[in-house]
Design an enzyme around this catalytic site. Structure first.
Site, mmCIF file in Angstrom:
data_model
loop_
_atom_site.group_PDB
_atom_site.id
_atom_site.type_symbol
_atom_site.label_atom_id
_atom_site.label_comp_id
_atom_site.label_asym_id
_atom_site.label_seq_id
_atom_site.Cartn_x
_atom_site.Cartn_y
_atom_site.Cartn_z
ATOM 1 N N CYS A 165 18.264 -68.910 31.949
ATOM 2 C CA CYS A 165 17.129 -67.971 31.990
ATOM 3 C C CYS A 165 15.807 -68.722 31.881
ATOM 4 O O CYS A 165 14.902 -68.526 32.716
ATOM 5 C CB CYS A 165 17.273 -66.925 30.896
ATOM 6 S SG CYS A 165 17.707 -67.579 29.277
HETATM 7 N N1 LIG Z 1 22.083 -63.552 27.591
HETATM 8 C C1 LIG Z 1 21.276 -64.087 28.500
HETATM 9 O O1 LIG Z 1 20.073 -63.743 28.578
HETATM 10 C C2 LIG Z 1 21.784 -65.119 29.453
HETATM 11 C C3 LIG Z 1 20.909 -65.610 30.440
HETATM 12 C C4 LIG Z 1 21.369 -66.590 31.334
HETATM 13 C C5 LIG Z 1 22.659 -67.061 31.236
HETATM 14 N N2 LIG Z 1 23.481 -66.585 30.257
HETATM 15 C C6 LIG Z 1 24.845 -67.146 30.198
HETATM 16 O O2 LIG Z 1 25.758 -66.132 30.575
HETATM 17 C C7 LIG Z 1 26.988 -66.286 29.840
HETATM 18 C C8 LIG Z 1 27.269 -64.993 29.079
HETATM 19 O O3 LIG Z 1 26.177 -64.782 28.206
HETATM 20 P P1 LIG Z 1 26.047 -63.450 27.317
HETATM 21 O O4 LIG Z 1 24.700 -63.480 26.732
HETATM 22 O O5 LIG Z 1 26.490 -62.280 28.096
HETATM 23 O O6 LIG Z 1 27.125 -63.777 26.179
HETATM 24 P P2 LIG Z 1 27.945 -62.771 25.278
HETATM 25 O O7 LIG Z 1 27.193 -61.489 25.114
HETATM 26 O O8 LIG Z 1 28.298 -63.537 24.070
HETATM 27 O O9 LIG Z 1 29.268 -62.490 26.141
HETATM 28 C C9 LIG Z 1 30.228 -63.485 26.398
HETATM 29 C C10 LIG Z 1 31.444 -62.899 27.100
HETATM 30 O O10 LIG Z 1 32.419 -63.907 27.263
HETATM 31 C C11 LIG Z 1 33.630 -63.546 26.563
HETATM 32 N N3 LIG Z 1 34.053 -64.734 25.819
HETATM 33 C C12 LIG Z 1 33.547 -65.229 24.707
HETATM 34 N N4 LIG Z 1 34.169 -66.379 24.364
HETATM 35 C C13 LIG Z 1 35.094 -66.600 25.289
HETATM 36 C C14 LIG Z 1 36.036 -67.610 25.487
HETATM 37 N N5 LIG Z 1 36.163 -68.650 24.644
HETATM 38 N N6 LIG Z 1 36.844 -67.507 26.541
HETATM 39 C C15 LIG Z 1 36.733 -66.468 27.380
HETATM 40 N N7 LIG Z 1 35.838 -65.478 27.218
HETATM 41 C C16 LIG Z 1 35.001 -65.551 26.214
HETATM 42 C C17 LIG Z 1 33.260 -62.418 25.643
HETATM 43 O O11 LIG Z 1 34.246 -61.419 25.504
HETATM 44 P P3 LIG Z 1 35.655 -61.615 24.823
HETATM 45 O O12 LIG Z 1 35.440 -62.544 23.679
HETATM 46 O O13 LIG Z 1 36.066 -60.239 24.458
HETATM 47 O O14 LIG Z 1 36.539 -62.161 25.877
HETATM 48 C C18 LIG Z 1 32.110 -61.767 26.368
HETATM 49 O O15 LIG Z 1 32.596 -60.846 27.318
HETATM 50 C C19 LIG Z 1 26.785 -67.492 28.910
HETATM 51 O O16 LIG Z 1 27.296 -68.652 29.526
HETATM 52 C C20 LIG Z 1 25.261 -67.575 28.794
HETATM 53 O O17 LIG Z 1 24.788 -68.875 28.512
HETATM 54 C C21 LIG Z 1 23.079 -65.621 29.386
#
Ligand SMILES: NC(=O)c1ccc[n+]([C@@H]2O[C@H](COP(=O)([O-])OP(=O)(O)OC[C@H]3O[C@@H](n4cnc5c(N)ncnc54)[C@H](OP(=O)(O)O)[C@@H]3O)[C@@H](O)[C@H]2O)c1
Length: 333
Positions: free
Chosen positions: A149
């Site tokens: 981001c």
């Molecule tokens: N939030 C932002 O603004 C943003 C911006 C750009 C990029 N990102 C990237 O997008 C990705 C997701 O971010 P998020 O903010 O949505 O994170 P989040 O809210 O923590 O969600 C992570 C997801 O991945 C699953 N997960 C967690 N640990 C896991 C593991 N070890 N193996 C498989 N699944 C796993 C979780 O569900 P379960 O544990 O139930 O499987 C959940 O569905 C990350 O790589 C982050 O760096 C986020």
């Protein structure tokens, strides 16, 4: 209708990606996965997204996928993402990865800032998913590394100036959803509310990504000072860039340069005054204001995005549109 799977749809970015795909006129949301929330409906977990589907416990690495899935958005944390992306790629499914696992071209730099890579052989195949910089490579691509981001806003703010950059300070602010769904000490409401805190000072993981892409845009070897701050917003991101240009750029037409780069871009707005995060909330837009500070000679560039949209989920769909040969703006306006 291309059938799409969203892995990690119980997280903030994955749930929003599921919503955008679900409403997309030319995509069909085929499956949404989660481990801990498997069996729950997505519209129970996130009523605001209104996606009436049940989260599936599907283990992508070992189990068969629903038939005819053509593309996937993977919204896992870094490290967890790479093996799943590799399993999807091996089955011929086009993938947009939201994590950092395929963003850094130098494996050593990735492993210095993240973890040991489990699919290093795929790194050279990944296209960096910033359409304003890599549109032609994204058309028809099989594996796309969606940018971080902060890098999205910072690179869009600075790329036009890249050949003229002598020194750059990026002061960045993000809402708390940028840290994902699992609360920590610093993202807890009691710590974050009524507060502004710098973090990752001098070592934030997005710094090498910003430097990599500014090098590709014409500033090889440039070292940026990048300091993010957590601000008490749920979503939204603003970068304020303080730029010293090389002597040759003393007479550069700043407004003309940005117009030349972004005048035709569907999701970049050039603003006459500095943007605020509300100007871009829940949109795929990056809104930029660039101006020369005549007193100091520096150029100031401000860029606002919604971290969950242009910073993650909607940019992933913009990339998917290009990968699948659809109108780049489909489902995003
Ligand atoms: N939030 C932002 O603004 C943003 C911006 C750009 C990029 N990102 C990237 O997008 C990705 C997701 O971010 P998020 O903010 O949505 O994170 P989040 O809210 O923590 O969600 C992570 C997801 O991945 C699953 N997960 C967690 N640990 C896991 C593991 N070890 N193996 C498989 N699944 C796993 C979780 O569900 P379960 O544990 O139930 O499987 C959940 O569905 C990350 O790589 C982050 O760096 C986020």
């Amino acid at each position: 209708m291309a059938r799409v799977l969203v892995a990690g749809a119980s997280g903030y970015a994955g749930a929003l990606a599921a919503r955008i795909v679900h409403r997309h006129p030319e995509l069909e949301l085929e499956a949404v996965t989660s481990r801990s929330d498997a069996g729950r409906r997505l519209d129970d977990l996130y009523p605001q997204h209104r996606v009436p589907m049940v989260l599936d416990a599907l283990d992508i690495e070992t189990e068969a996928l629903p038939p005819d899935v053509e593309a996937a958005i993977v919204a896992y944390p870094h490290g967890a993402s790479a093996p799943v992306v590799a399993a999807l790629h091996e089955r011929g499914i086009k993938v947009v990865d939201l994590s950092a696992d395929f963003r850094l071209r130098d494996l050593g730099v990735y492993e210095e800032h993240y973890v040991q890579h489990t699919a290093p052989e795929l790194v050279p195949d990944a296209v960096y998913g910033l359409p304003e910089r890599y549109r032609e490579q994204l058309r028809g691509a099989d594996l796309v590394a969606n940018p971080g981001c902060y890098p999205t806003a910072s690179i869009l703010a600075l790329a036009p100036l890249a050949p003229y950059l002598a020194d750059v300070v990026i002061d960045a602010k993000s809402g708390v959803s940028g840290a994902g769904r699992t609360p920590t000490q610093s993202t807890h409401f009691v710590s974050a509310d009524e507060n502004v805190t710098p973090y990752g000072v001098g070592r934030h993981r997005h710094t090498p990504e910003i430097e990599q892409e500014l090098a590709a845009a014409g500033a090889p070897g440039l070292r940026v000072s990048f300091t993010p701050h957590l601000v008490p917003l749920d979503q939204g991101e603003l970068v304020s860039c303080y730029v010293t240009l090389t002597d040759e750029a003393a007479d550069l037409d700043i407004a003309g340069l940005f117009e030349e780069h972004y005048g035709a871009e569907p999701f970049v707005e050039l603003a006459l005054r500095p943007p605020g995060v509300r100007d871009v909330r829940e949109s795929n837009v990056c809104r930029i204001h660039a101006v020369r500070d005549e007193r100091t000679g520096r150029v100031l560039v401000f860029a606002a995005i919604d971290n969950l949209w242009k910073g993650a989920a909607s940019q992933a769909v913009q990339n998917l549109n290009l990968m699948l040969g659809l109108d780049e703006t489909a489902g995003l306006c």
